[in-house]
Design a protein around this motif. Sequence first.
Motif, PDB file in Angstrom:
ATOM      1  N   ASN A  59       0.971  -1.198  -0.010  1.00  0.00           N
ATOM      2  CA  ASN A  59       0.079  -0.128   0.033  1.00  0.00           C
ATOM      3  C   ASN A  59       0.967   1.094  -0.182  1.00  0.00           C
ATOM      4  N   LYS A  60       0.220   2.318  -0.450  1.00  0.00           N
ATOM      5  CA  LYS A  60       0.845   3.681  -0.666  1.00  0.00           C
ATOM      6  C   LYS A  60       1.853   3.391  -1.899  1.00  0.00           C
ATOM      7  N   ALA A  61       1.273   2.624  -2.754  1.00  0.00           N
ATOM      8  CA  ALA A  61       2.413   2.318  -3.940  1.00  0.00           C
ATOM      9  C   ALA A  61       2.586   3.696  -4.498  1.00  0.00           C
ATOM     10  N   GLU A  62       1.895   4.720  -4.365  1.00  0.00           N
ATOM     11  CA  GLU A  62       2.491   5.758  -5.327  1.00  0.00           C
ATOM     12  C   GLU A  62       3.537   6.464  -4.961  1.00  0.00           C
ATOM     13  N   ARG A  63       4.364   5.907  -3.833  1.00  0.00           N
ATOM     14  CA  ARG A  63       5.419   6.309  -3.256  1.00  0.00           C
ATOM     15  C   ARG A  63       6.717   5.421  -3.889  1.00  0.00           C
ATOM     16  N   PRO A  64       7.876   6.120  -3.994  1.00  0.00           N
ATOM     17  CA  PRO A  64       8.968   5.491  -4.578  1.00  0.00           C
ATOM     18  C   PRO A  64       9.519   4.083  -3.979  1.00  0.00           C
ATOM     19  N   GLY A  65       9.911   3.220  -4.827  1.00  0.00           N
ATOM     20  CA  GLY A  65      10.305   2.020  -3.999  1.00  0.00           C
ATOM     21  C   GLY A  65       9.417   0.804  -3.931  1.00  0.00           C
ATOM     22  N   ALA A  66       8.253   1.024  -4.624  1.00  0.00           N
ATOM     23  CA  ALA A  66       7.166  -0.042  -4.775  1.00  0.00           C
ATOM     24  C   ALA A  66       7.645  -1.305  -5.395  1.00  0.00           C
ATOM     25  N   ALA A  67       8.212  -1.019  -6.699  1.00  0.00           N
ATOM     26  CA  ALA A  67       8.717  -2.122  -7.565  1.00  0.00           C
ATOM     27  C   ALA A  67       9.869  -3.144  -6.696  1.00  0.00           C
ATOM     28  N   GLN A  68      10.644  -2.125  -6.200  1.00  0.00           N
ATOM     29  CA  GLN A  68      11.832  -2.637  -5.158  1.00  0.00           C
ATOM     30  C   GLN A  68      11.140  -3.566  -4.088  1.00  0.00           C
ATOM     31  N   THR A  69      10.161  -3.020  -3.626  1.00  0.00           N
ATOM     32  CA  THR A  69       9.459  -3.745  -2.336  1.00  0.00           C
ATOM     33  C   THR A  69       8.867  -5.249  -2.931  1.00  0.00           C
ATOM     34  N   ARG A  70       8.197  -5.164  -4.200  1.00  0.00           N
ATOM     35  CA  ARG A  70       7.658  -6.119  -4.839  1.00  0.00           C
ATOM     36  C   ARG A  70       8.794  -7.293  -4.894  1.00  0.00           C
ATOM     37  N   ARG A  71      10.046  -6.939  -5.365  1.00  0.00           N
ATOM     38  CA  ARG A  71      11.137  -7.833  -5.841  1.00  0.00           C
ATOM     39  C   ARG A  71      11.613  -8.554  -4.551  1.00  0.00           C
ATOM     40  N   ASP A  72      11.577  -7.633  -3.304  1.00  0.00           N
ATOM     41  CA  ASP A  72      12.065  -8.104  -2.200  1.00  0.00           C
ATOM     42  C   ASP A  72      11.064  -9.167  -1.652  1.00  0.00           C
ATOM     43  N   LEU A  73       9.773  -9.035  -1.764  1.00  0.00           N
ATOM     44  CA  LEU A  73       8.886  -9.684  -1.250  1.00  0.00           C
ATOM     45  C   LEU A  73       8.785 -11.174  -2.112  1.00  0.00           C
ATOM     46  N   GLU A  74       8.940 -10.984  -3.440  1.00  0.00           N
ATOM     47  CA  GLU A  74       9.131 -12.004  -4.527  1.00  0.00           C
ATOM     48  C   GLU A  74      10.391 -13.111  -3.922  1.00  0.00           C
ATOM     49  N   GLN A  75      11.444 -12.458  -3.580  1.00  0.00           N
ATOM     50  CA  GLN A  75      12.649 -13.101  -3.315  1.00  0.00           C
ATOM     51  C   GLN A  75      12.405 -14.011  -1.973  1.00  0.00           C
ATOM     52  N   MET A  76      11.751 -13.230  -1.046  1.00  0.00           N
ATOM     53  CA  MET A  76      11.455 -13.574   0.324  1.00  0.00           C
ATOM     54  C   MET A  76      10.721 -15.075   0.118  1.00  0.00           C
ATOM     55  N   LEU A  77       9.709 -14.885  -0.844  1.00  0.00           N
ATOM     56  CA  LEU A  77       8.727 -15.919  -0.973  1.00  0.00           C
ATOM     57  C   LEU A  77       9.411 -17.101  -1.496  1.00  0.00           C
ATOM     58  N   GLU A  78       9.943 -16.702  -2.558  1.00  0.00           N
ATOM     59  CA  GLU A  78      10.997 -17.819  -3.308  1.00  0.00           C
ATOM     60  C   GLU A  78      11.795 -18.668  -2.227  1.00  0.00           C
ATOM     61  N   LEU A  79      12.392 -17.956  -1.375  1.00  0.00           N
ATOM     62  CA  LEU A  79      13.147 -18.595  -0.306  1.00  0.00           C
ATOM     63  C   LEU A  79      12.396 -19.456   0.531  1.00  0.00           C
ATOM     64  N   SER A  80      11.166 -18.986   0.933  1.00  0.00           N
ATOM     65  CA  SER A  80      10.453 -19.652   1.761  1.00  0.00           C
ATOM     66  C   SER A  80       9.243 -20.840   1.444  1.00  0.00           C
ATOM     67  N   MET A  81       9.444 -20.944   0.131  1.00  0.00           N
ATOM     68  CA  MET A  81       8.606 -21.814  -0.597  1.00  0.00           C
ATOM     69  C   MET A  81       9.019 -23.208  -0.077  1.00  0.00           C
ATOM     70  N   ASP A  82       8.098 -24.025   0.126  1.00  0.00           N
ATOM     71  CA  ASP A  82       8.581 -25.365   0.397  1.00  0.00           C
ATOM     72  C   ASP A  82       8.592 -26.324  -0.674  1.00  0.00           C
ATOM     73  N   SER A  83       8.941 -27.473  -0.635  1.00  0.00           N
ATOM     74  CA  SER A  83       9.109 -28.413  -1.675  1.00  0.00           C
ATOM     75  C   SER A  83       7.804 -28.493  -2.444  1.00  0.00           C
ATOM     76  N   SER A  84       6.700 -28.308  -1.632  1.00  0.00           N
ATOM     77  CA  SER A  84       5.398 -28.395  -2.410  1.00  0.00           C
ATOM     78  C   SER A  84       4.961 -27.202  -3.276  1.00  0.00           C
ATOM     79  N   GLY A  85       6.215 -26.336  -3.121  1.00  0.00           N
ATOM     80  CA  GLY A  85       5.750 -25.022  -4.047  1.00  0.00           C
ATOM     81  C   GLY A  85       4.687 -24.240  -3.546  1.00  0.00           C
ATOM     82  N   SER A  86       4.680 -24.195  -2.252  1.00  0.00           N
ATOM     83  CA  SER A  86       3.473 -23.227  -1.638  1.00  0.00           C
ATOM     84  C   SER A  86       4.253 -22.484  -0.446  1.00  0.00           C
ATOM     85  N   SER A  87       3.247 -21.411  -0.303  1.00  0.00           N
ATOM     86  CA  SER A  87       4.001 -20.513   0.890  1.00  0.00           C
ATOM     87  C   SER A  87       2.632 -20.048   1.690  1.00  0.00           C
TER      88      SER A  87
END
Length: 330
Positions: free
Chosen positions: A201-229
Amino acid sequence: MLLARMAPPTTDPEALLAAAQAGDRSALARLITWVEQGGARARSVGRVTFRHGAAYTVGITGAPGSGKSTLTSALVSQVRAGGDQVGVLAIDPSSPFTGGALLGDRVRMGAHVLDDGVFIRSMATRGHLGGLALATTEAARVLAAAGKPWILIETVGVGQVEVEIAGAADTTVVVVNPGWGDAVQANKAGLLEIADIFVINKAERPGAAQTRRDLEQMLELSMDSSGSSGSSGSGWRPPIILSVAVAGDGVTDLWAAIGDHRRDLEASGRLEVRRADRLSGELRHIMAARLLERANAATENPEFERLRDAVLARSLDPWSAADQLLGIQD
Ligand SMILES: Nc1nc2c(ncn2[C@@H]2O[C@H](COP(=O)(O)OP(=O)(O)OP(=O)(O)O)[C@@H](O)[C@H]2O)c(=O)[nH]1
Ligand SMILES: [Mg+2]
């Protein structure tokens, strides 16, 4: 009608619930107050409300000021547009008084004050952090029994209990803001594990795209072997939604994602599993709360001093003394 208004307020939960179901907001408020206060009266409410069907609960959590109330208010509009009634519980972990949270939420959710199909309530900890999760569950049950098929629960995701409350919903929405480290902070607070849906939220502010990449990266790491989080189990990957809640942008996307998640849970049978797990947790909580009550009462018992003196004299060990006081034999 006049007579009914002049009658003394009822203290019977069954009668209060009937009144609440008929649209009496003060009856509904009183039931929730009782639940909040705990004790025998709260239990009497619980006995009456649990027989009614469950509502679908959505938890909205995130850092202070991230826009949870603004998003919640917008979601209320979405639910109302579909014609359903909705209850909102705003959990305030910080203050023993509901004043601050209420004031803020009145401003943020003011658009709904005249809508009879919406019931908004702030709940404070009143210093009983351990009991808040139980009280929230019971309050949600009151709302469900009073005919609200949707319940939105806003909590600040700062402490373990708040995270627990947010994670105890059918669908959990985690709100972050753009900016360096916000996603990392959410991760540290344990919010990544409970998220079914992320909102930047407050995505009109700078850095939203970077935050999305951060989240995606962390999700990737936390995904278990069944491919879910998330807390949903296999097959669900938490979507990341950008929103500007003050302008209403992204809210329909969020509402659609909540619908997707709900359908996914229902179709896979995981909704039942999650609810059964939650019920196990609730039963454990209730047992612990009841034992604590019993322990507190036992300290008032003359037997307590007698056994304490025996422990002092080393003729009894504290574990045996405690078992005797609680009436536990094993
Ligand atoms: N710039 C901007 N401000 C927003 C947005 N959404 C909410 N706000 C503002 O952010 C402030 C906090 O919003 P709330 O909705 O109260 O946030 P909250 O997470 O409920 O806050 P607490 O309950 O106090 O933790 C308010 O001044 C909102 O108007 C947004 O998308 N962009
Ligand atoms: Mg708020």
